[in-house]
Design an enzyme around this catalytic site. Sequence first.
Site: not given
Ligand code: NAD
Ligand code: WQD
Length: 348
Positions: A129, A153, A157
């Site tokens: 991430s 969190y 990562k």
């Molecule tokens: P999500 O929560 O929709 O998907 C994650 C899935 O993993 C879920 O379906 C959950 O049930 C499953 N899971 C969690 N722990 C588990 C375990 N121990 N065993 C089996 N299944 C398990 O999240 P997402 O948004 O699809 O994110 C996917 C990956 O990408 C995550 O690792 C997340 O940290 C990473 N990521 C997400 C974002 C984002 O903003 N969505 C940004 C950067 C990185």
């Molecule tokens: C985006 C912008 C907020 C909600 C997070 C995790 C990061 C990654 C992606 C997993 C910011 C603003 C948000 C709201 C708002 N996930 N905001 N009102 O913070 O960039 O990243 O998700 O790895 O680890 O930290 O994403 O969508 O939460 O926020 O004003 O109700 O929207 O302040 O500027 P962020 P976000």
Amino acid sequence: MPHNILVTGGCGYIGSHTVLQLLLGGFRATVVDNLDNSSEIAIQRVKELAGEHGPNLDFHKMDLRDRAALEELFASTKFDAVIHFAGLKAVGESVQKPLLYYDNNLNGTITLLEVMASHGCKKLVFSSSATVYGWPKEVPCTEEFPLCATNPYGRTKLFIEDICRDIYRSDSEWKIILLRYFNPVGAHPSGYIGEDPRGIPNNLMPYVQQVAVGRRPTLTVFGNDYATVDGTGVRDYIHVIDLSDGHIAALNKLDESGIGCEVYNLGTGKGTSVLEMVTAFEKASGKEIPLVMAARRPGDAEIVYASTEKAERELNWKAKYGIEEMCRDQWNWASQNPYGYGSPETSD
Ligand code: NAD
Ligand code: WQD
């Protein structure tokens, strides 16, 4: 024989979209997910969207920490590579419950890596991430920037990235790609699958979409005194289909020799403010999003966006969609599924 890919967390938001792109691209996919933050309905819909490729998808409800179940799966099926999405991802919850995050994300990953190694499967794509850049001193963020964690969190990562670098150093047969996602938004253009967070959304676009369908009255904007175009925070939003395609590009890269353990940003390289995103969504949906201005959210960075050069050069991948398409597809999903995969009775 088409490549057979194990997808952990494949029922989730990014996983379900990636599984669809894999199937359409001619791969076989086996999903393991404990459904902790997702619904099996997503898998059924992916199968339907995949049409004739649907039968190439298998699903096993399984927790990654269940070593015996994972061993059994690897003993019965040969996987060419693993895409590892499974993990918990709510930043605020990780501050409240750090041990839950360390147990789930770290122990889940370690168990997976051990079982992979013991079955000779040493190709991995991991969901890292942009959170590992913390509060970047400058933008765009390149893969060489110093790394830091601002919450448990994010620390999971960072730890997992380091674990991957260490196992490659210990055994050069491993081929690992760490993908640092920026801010994934949008949905499949069919509107049939999309993001369906449990409880009150933490992220901007799921919240905006719930205001648009009438589930929440207003969007709270966290901070309008940043040094940005309109005072609100700037992020690099990326369409989930572009992100999914980035995983196919990574899998193709794993087929090359001598790749070792490499890291790539997946973003668009463009920064968009909260207000710009809200305006684009209002235009796409025809809905007004009432706003309440509030203080900055603790821990938030001011401006974060990606350098996309390395992924373009080495993965031959570049995001195609802009915020108009992201908002169009997010609204298409939201308007057809105002309660996600659930119903008014099952939602908070
Ligand atoms: P999500 O929560 O929709 O998907 C994650 C899935 O993993 C879920 O379906 C959950 O049930 C499953 N899971 C969690 N722990 C588990 C375990 N121990 N065993 C089996 N299944 C398990 O999240 P997402 O948004 O699809 O994110 C996917 C990956 O990408 C995550 O690792 C997340 O940290 C990473 N990521 C997400 C974002 C984002 O903003 N969505 C940004 C950067 C990185
Ligand atoms: C985006 C912008 C907020 C909600 C997070 C995790 C990061 C990654 C992606 C997993 C910011 C603003 C948000 C709201 C708002 N996930 N905001 N009102 O913070 O960039 O990243 O998700 O790895 O680890 O930290 O994403 O969508 O939460 O926020 O004003 O109700 O929207 O302040 O500027 P962020 P976000």
